[in-house]
Design an enzyme around this catalytic site. Structure first.
Site, PDB file in Angstrom:
ATOM      1  N   THR A   1     -17.805 -11.581 -15.607  1.00  0.00           N
ATOM      2  CA  THR A   1     -18.861 -12.415 -15.013  1.00  0.00           C
ATOM      3  C   THR A   1     -20.182 -11.656 -15.162  1.00  0.00           C
ATOM      4  O   THR A   1     -20.434 -10.677 -14.454  1.00  0.00           O
ATOM      5  CB  THR A   1     -18.554 -12.682 -13.524  1.00  0.00           C
ATOM      6  OG1 THR A   1     -17.196 -13.135 -13.420  1.00  0.00           O
ATOM      7  CG2 THR A   1     -19.494 -13.711 -12.930  1.00  0.00           C
ATOM      8  N   LEU A   2     -20.972 -12.122 -16.098  1.00  0.00           N
ATOM      9  CA  LEU A   2     -22.178 -11.360 -16.464  1.00  0.00           C
ATOM     10  C   LEU A   2     -23.144 -11.211 -15.293  1.00  0.00           C
ATOM     11  O   LEU A   2     -23.765 -10.158 -15.119  1.00  0.00           O
ATOM     12  CB  LEU A   2     -22.870 -12.043 -17.649  1.00  0.00           C
ATOM     13  CG  LEU A   2     -23.967 -11.206 -18.325  1.00  0.00           C
ATOM     14  CD1 LEU A   2     -23.414  -9.902 -18.864  1.00  0.00           C
ATOM     15  CD2 LEU A   2     -24.652 -11.995 -19.435  1.00  0.00           C
TER      16      LEU A   2
ATOM     17  N   SER B   1       0.825  -1.215   0.000  1.00  0.00           N
ATOM     18  CA  SER B   1       0.000   0.000   0.000  1.00  0.00           C
ATOM     19  C   SER B   1       0.858   1.265   0.000  1.00  0.00           C
ATOM     20  O   SER B   1       1.854   1.367   0.723  1.00  0.00           O
ATOM     21  CB  SER B   1      -0.902   0.012   1.232  1.00  0.00           C
ATOM     22  OG  SER B   1      -1.554   1.255   1.317  1.00  0.00           O
ATOM     23  N   LEU B   2       0.440   2.249  -0.796  1.00  0.00           N
ATOM     24  CA  LEU B   2       1.145   3.534  -0.835  1.00  0.00           C
ATOM     25  C   LEU B   2       0.684   4.451   0.291  1.00  0.00           C
ATOM     26  O   LEU B   2       1.285   5.491   0.533  1.00  0.00           O
ATOM     27  CB  LEU B   2       0.826   4.246  -2.159  1.00  0.00           C
ATOM     28  CG  LEU B   2       1.497   3.735  -3.420  1.00  0.00           C
ATOM     29  CD1 LEU B   2       1.091   4.600  -4.606  1.00  0.00           C
ATOM     30  CD2 LEU B   2       3.003   3.774  -3.250  1.00  0.00           C
TER      31      LEU B   2
ATOM     32  N   ASN C   1     -14.706   2.631   3.140  1.00  0.00           N
ATOM     33  CA  ASN C   1     -13.245   2.609   2.993  1.00  0.00           C
ATOM     34  C   ASN C   1     -12.573   3.546   3.972  1.00  0.00           C
ATOM     35  O   ASN C   1     -11.347   3.705   3.941  1.00  0.00           O
ATOM     36  CB  ASN C   1     -12.823   2.930   1.547  1.00  0.00           C
ATOM     37  CG  ASN C   1     -12.823   4.410   1.259  1.00  0.00           C
ATOM     38  OD1 ASN C   1     -13.589   5.155   1.877  1.00  0.00           O
ATOM     39  ND2 ASN C   1     -11.982   4.854   0.354  1.00  0.00           N
TER      40      ASN C   1
ATOM     41  N   LYS D   1     -13.663  -3.914   3.135  1.00  0.00           N
ATOM     42  CA  LYS D   1     -14.594  -2.786   3.016  1.00  0.00           C
ATOM     43  C   LYS D   1     -16.016  -3.181   3.432  1.00  0.00           C
ATOM     44  O   LYS D   1     -16.729  -2.392   4.043  1.00  0.00           O
ATOM     45  CB  LYS D   1     -14.596  -2.239   1.585  1.00  0.00           C
ATOM     46  CG  LYS D   1     -13.280  -1.544   1.213  1.00  0.00           C
ATOM     47  CD  LYS D   1     -13.333  -0.959  -0.176  1.00  0.00           C
ATOM     48  CE  LYS D   1     -11.961  -0.426  -0.574  1.00  0.00           C
ATOM     49  NZ  LYS D   1     -11.945   0.187  -1.888  1.00  0.00           N
TER      50      LYS D   1
ATOM     51  N   TYR E   1      -3.725   2.593 -11.085  1.00  0.00           N
ATOM     52  CA  TYR E   1      -2.733   3.677 -10.967  1.00  0.00           C
ATOM     53  C   TYR E   1      -1.290   3.185 -10.985  1.00  0.00           C
ATOM     54  O   TYR E   1      -0.357   3.966 -10.846  1.00  0.00           O
ATOM     55  CB  TYR E   1      -2.996   4.544  -9.728  1.00  0.00           C
ATOM     56  CG  TYR E   1      -2.996   3.801  -8.418  1.00  0.00           C
ATOM     57  CD1 TYR E   1      -1.808   3.458  -7.779  1.00  0.00           C
ATOM     58  CD2 TYR E   1      -4.196   3.451  -7.814  1.00  0.00           C
ATOM     59  CE1 TYR E   1      -1.816   2.789  -6.582  1.00  0.00           C
ATOM     60  CE2 TYR E   1      -4.218   2.770  -6.612  1.00  0.00           C
ATOM     61  CZ  TYR E   1      -3.027   2.443  -5.999  1.00  0.00           C
ATOM     62  OH  TYR E   1      -3.035   1.761  -4.807  1.00  0.00           O
TER      63      TYR E   1
ATOM     64  N   GLY F   1     -15.746  -3.720  -6.454  1.00  0.00           N
ATOM     65  CA  GLY F   1     -15.921  -2.650  -5.474  1.00  0.00           C
ATOM     66  C   GLY F   1     -15.775  -1.255  -6.072  1.00  0.00           C
ATOM     67  O   GLY F   1     -16.585  -0.361  -5.800  1.00  0.00           O
TER      68      GLY F   1
HETATM   69  P1  NAP Z   1     -12.670  -6.247  -7.214  1.00  0.00           P
HETATM   70  O1  NAP Z   1     -13.819  -5.901  -6.362  1.00  0.00           O
HETATM   71  O2  NAP Z   1     -11.899  -7.475  -6.958  1.00  0.00           O
HETATM   72  O3  NAP Z   1     -13.190  -6.315  -8.763  1.00  0.00           O
HETATM   73  C1  NAP Z   1     -12.341  -6.671  -9.790  1.00  0.00           C
HETATM   74  C2  NAP Z   1     -13.036  -6.475 -11.118  1.00  0.00           C
HETATM   75  O4  NAP Z   1     -12.068  -6.707 -12.143  1.00  0.00           O
HETATM   76  C3  NAP Z   1     -14.178  -7.459 -11.359  1.00  0.00           C
HETATM   77  O5  NAP Z   1     -15.150  -6.836 -12.134  1.00  0.00           O
HETATM   78  C4  NAP Z   1     -13.476  -8.579 -12.138  1.00  0.00           C
HETATM   79  O6  NAP Z   1     -14.344  -9.308 -12.974  1.00  0.00           O
HETATM   80  C5  NAP Z   1     -12.538  -7.758 -12.999  1.00  0.00           C
HETATM   81  N1  NAP Z   1     -11.387  -8.510 -13.479  1.00  0.00           N
HETATM   82  C6  NAP Z   1     -10.291  -8.858 -12.752  1.00  0.00           C
HETATM   83  N2  NAP Z   1      -9.413  -9.513 -13.538  1.00  0.00           N
HETATM   84  C7  NAP Z   1      -9.967  -9.586 -14.763  1.00  0.00           C
HETATM   85  C8  NAP Z   1      -9.550 -10.132 -16.005  1.00  0.00           C
HETATM   86  N3  NAP Z   1      -8.371 -10.748 -16.112  1.00  0.00           N
HETATM   87  N4  NAP Z   1     -10.361 -10.019 -17.067  1.00  0.00           N
HETATM   88  C9  NAP Z   1     -11.548  -9.396 -16.958  1.00  0.00           C
HETATM   89  N5  NAP Z   1     -12.003  -8.844 -15.820  1.00  0.00           N
HETATM   90  C10 NAP Z   1     -11.225  -8.944 -14.734  1.00  0.00           C
HETATM   91  O7  NAP Z   1     -11.589  -5.085  -7.235  1.00  0.00           O
HETATM   92  P2  NAP Z   1     -11.848  -3.503  -7.049  1.00  0.00           P
HETATM   93  O8  NAP Z   1     -11.708  -3.127  -5.619  1.00  0.00           O
HETATM   94  O9  NAP Z   1     -13.081  -3.126  -7.764  1.00  0.00           O
HETATM   95  O10 NAP Z   1     -10.552  -2.910  -7.784  1.00  0.00           O
HETATM   96  C11 NAP Z   1     -10.443  -2.979  -9.200  1.00  0.00           C
HETATM   97  C12 NAP Z   1      -9.247  -2.163  -9.651  1.00  0.00           C
HETATM   98  O11 NAP Z   1      -9.452  -0.793  -9.323  1.00  0.00           O
HETATM   99  C13 NAP Z   1      -7.943  -2.520  -8.904  1.00  0.00           C
HETATM  100  O12 NAP Z   1      -7.263  -3.520  -9.591  1.00  0.00           O
HETATM  101  C14 NAP Z   1      -7.164  -1.214  -8.857  1.00  0.00           C
HETATM  102  O13 NAP Z   1      -6.243  -1.172  -9.924  1.00  0.00           O
HETATM  103  C15 NAP Z   1      -8.220  -0.172  -9.070  1.00  0.00           C
HETATM  104  N6  NAP Z   1      -8.348   0.688  -7.865  1.00  0.00           N
HETATM  105  C16 NAP Z   1      -8.068   1.990  -7.988  1.00  0.00           C
HETATM  106  C17 NAP Z   1      -8.205   2.834  -6.911  1.00  0.00           C
HETATM  107  C18 NAP Z   1      -7.861   4.284  -7.057  1.00  0.00           C
HETATM  108  O14 NAP Z   1      -7.982   5.032  -6.075  1.00  0.00           O
HETATM  109  N7  NAP Z   1      -7.459   4.704  -8.241  1.00  0.00           N
HETATM  110  C19 NAP Z   1      -8.657   2.349  -5.677  1.00  0.00           C
HETATM  111  C20 NAP Z   1      -8.955   0.995  -5.576  1.00  0.00           C
HETATM  112  C21 NAP Z   1      -8.786   0.174  -6.684  1.00  0.00           C
HETATM  113  P3  NAP Z   1     -15.140 -10.581 -12.414  1.00  0.00           P
HETATM  114  O15 NAP Z   1     -16.346 -10.023 -11.726  1.00  0.00           O
HETATM  115  O16 NAP Z   1     -15.459 -11.355 -13.639  1.00  0.00           O
HETATM  116  O17 NAP Z   1     -14.216 -11.293 -11.494  1.00  0.00           O
END
Ligand code: NAP
Length: 514
Positions: free
Chosen positions: A397-398, A248-249, A328, A303, A459, A375
């Site tokens: 995942t539809l 974590s940053l 969060n 979360k 990021y 999330g």
């Molecule tokens: P999450 O709840 O685990 O959801 C992951 C999502 O990515 C799901 O929709 C998943 O699809 C999809 N996915 C993962 N690997 C995939 C692949 N190989 N091909 C197609 N779809 C894929 O994670 P989250 O908390 O939403 O975080 C998602 C991303 O947001 C993180 O990886 C991070 O880079 C970014 N993030 C950014 C910030 C920010 O402040 N900028 C903060 C938190 C996270 P399925 O439903 O099919 O599994």
């Protein structure tokens, strides 16, 4: 004052001296000469090493650890005690003897005799490398009774961060100079909080690979990232709760802001294993321990646990966090009040508005493609549907896309359909393209039309493949750091009721990501 000790753990004198030279450059308060690491140990070797450290004016602890308590070589008790008594007569500042051995009549007599004619102080130590002591408090009382003048050192191995609170309790109630540390990944915060709780010392390693006990932090990390010199008994505590959390940053960002803005606060990585039950216990431990914890960032996988906790036991839950289904940010207020917020939403919406230079109401009826249904997608969908955007959710995942779409009254489609989107704003909420898979993109270049806006919440790296495609297509780009910075700023405001230094956050992120 809590000192930092660096263990010197070489197998021969030449290497030991080299380690001493190197350690001194990091300005530790004390060196611990782990003589049990030296091969073919003799009293002459000890003399030579002590003369060397004395020539550097470096205070030392001499230890010849029992192999049953983590010692490196299997030296007999006689030799180990001879080394300690010789160290005392040679003027070592401290010698470390295991409490278990100190209870042996002959050992006791030899150590007492050596200490009676020197200024050396005794560290009485007990270690459990396999778990927690049966009763930490009772063992401390026993050791205190055995030698009230000694420095009492108790080190154990927690299976969970919740096991660290017994160390904190003991340090708060200690009646002697004491060192109480928890080893391994679940005990890391005890090594940092030793200073706040007035421990006699903490141990740090020379660098990330030179630890002599699991979980030791490199001295430079302790001093720079965790601002060791600034920690006081009154330092307010914050942290990021997650599993994993080492990457974590947030500790770098928050601690750099505290430093720049002259705030007496410390931000810790909180590795919290397990599910909701362990999460609840942690928050309750934090409240009961009365240790000045004031707030937490909460990340994967906690979360929903944080939301659940606040719904059941908290005082205030921000409506939007309830709608998104994730908390969060937790604030621990006066009178043990816990409130829950979601700053991912505000961070994402702020990032969009500022990059597109529009107010949020300009997004009304705008076609938006959300890729992903996890999330982060939830936060974006909640925020964008709040302002009336016309959203289509695309997900691998539809079923997940369908359920999110139904909740917020949007459209949904399978992921490959995203290749045909004509949306004016495209948001990647999946981890596709994240380090190390930097060549991956959720969409091909030709999907992106000139004039579209593309927001990648990933990021790391800052410029993902998707954003490179968008640039090549003359689309507007928004990188994930913009969201990350803004959600951190919103957390800072909730934690401290003041604004974070945005430039400092940007500088820290760039330094850590490039
Ligand atoms: P999450 O709840 O685990 O959801 C992951 C999502 O990515 C799901 O929709 C998943 O699809 C999809 N996915 C993962 N690997 C995939 C692949 N190989 N091909 C197609 N779809 C894929 O994670 P989250 O908390 O939403 O975080 C998602 C991303 O947001 C993180 O990886 C991070 O880079 C970014 N993030 C950014 C910030 C920010 O402040 N900028 C903060 C938190 C996270 P399925 O439903 O099919 O599994």
């Amino acid at each position: 004052m809590t000192d930092i000790a660096i263990p010197i753990s070489a197998s021969n004198l030449t290497d030991a001296k080299a380690q001493v030279e190197l350690a001194i450059t990091a300005s530790p308060d004390i060196l611990e000469l782990r003589t049990d690491y030296l091969q073919n140990l003799t009293a002459d070797m000890l003399d030579e090493l002590l003369a060397f450290t004395a020539s550097k004016n470096q205070p030392v602890i001499v230890t010849c650890r029992d192999p049953r308590q983590g010692g490196q070589n299997d030296y007999p008790l006689d030799l180990r005690i001879a080394i300690l008594t010789r160290a005392a007569s040679a003027g070592a500042d401290f010698i470390d003897c295991e409490y278990e051995n100190y209870r042996n009549e002959d050992t006791f007599a030899a150590i007492r005799q050596a200490l009676s004619s020197s200024n050396t102080r005794l560290i009485l130590s007990a270690h459990d490398f396999s778990g927690c002591f049966k009763d930490l408090g009772a063992l401390y009382e026993e050791m205190l009774a055995a030698d009230p003048e000694a420095i009492h050192k108790l080190v154990y191995t927690p299976a969970h961060i919740n096991d660290c609170f017994q160390a904190f309790k003991l340090l708060k109630n200690k009646r002697s100079d004491a060192i109480v540390l928890a080893m391994g990944p679940h005990g890391v915060i005890t090594r940092i909080l030793a200073k706040k709780l007035g421990a006699f010392l903490t141990f740090a390693s020379l660098d990330e690979i030179a630890e002599t006990a699991p979980g030791q932090i490199a001295i430079q990390t302790l001093k720079s990232l965790y601002r060791w010199d600034n920690i006081t008994p009154n330092t307010r505590l914050f942290g990021v709760i997650g599993n994993p959390v080492a990457h974590s940053l947030s500790p770098a960002i928050f601690n750099a802001c505290f430093d720049k803005q002259g705030i007496d606060a410390l931000y810790l990585p909180i590795l919290l294993a397990g599910e909701g039950d362990q999460f609840d216990s942690f928050i309750e431990n934090v409240i009961d321990a009365e240790m000045d914890f004031h707030g937490f960032s909460v990340t994967i996988p906690h979360k929903a646990h944080a939301l659940d906790y606040v719904e059941r036991k908290g005082d205030y839950l921000e409506q939007l966090a309830a709608d998104i289904g994730a908390v969060n940010t937790l604030k621990i207020g006066f009178d043990r009040i816990v409130s829950g917020y979601n700053t991912d939403y505000a961070g994402a919406m702020d990032a969009i508005e500022s990059a597109l230079a529009v107010g949020k109401h300009s997004l009304h009826s705008v076609d938006v493609a959300i890729i992903g249904a996890g999330g982060v997608a939830r936060a974006l969908v909640a925020g964008l549907s709040d302002v009336g955007a016309s959203i289509t959710i695309y997900n691998r995942t539809l079923e997940k896309a369908k359920s999110l779409a139904e909740e917020f009254n949007c459209k949904y489609a399978p992921l490959p359909k995203a290749h045909e989107t004509n949306a004016r704003l495209i948001v990647n909420c999946t981890s596709i393209g994240m380090h190390p898979n930097v060549e991956d993109s959720p969409l091909p270049q030709e999907t992106i039309k000139p004039g579209t806006a593309v927001f990648d919440t990933v990021y790391n790296p800052l410029k993902t493949k998707l954003l490179q495609y968008a640039e090549q297509q003359n689309a507007k780009t928004i990188n994930g750091a913009e969201m990350f910075i803004r959600q951190a700023m919103a957390q800072f405001k909730i934690f401290l009721a003041k604004d974070a230094d945005e430039n400092q956050i940007r500088k820290t992120i760039l330094k850590n990501l490039l």
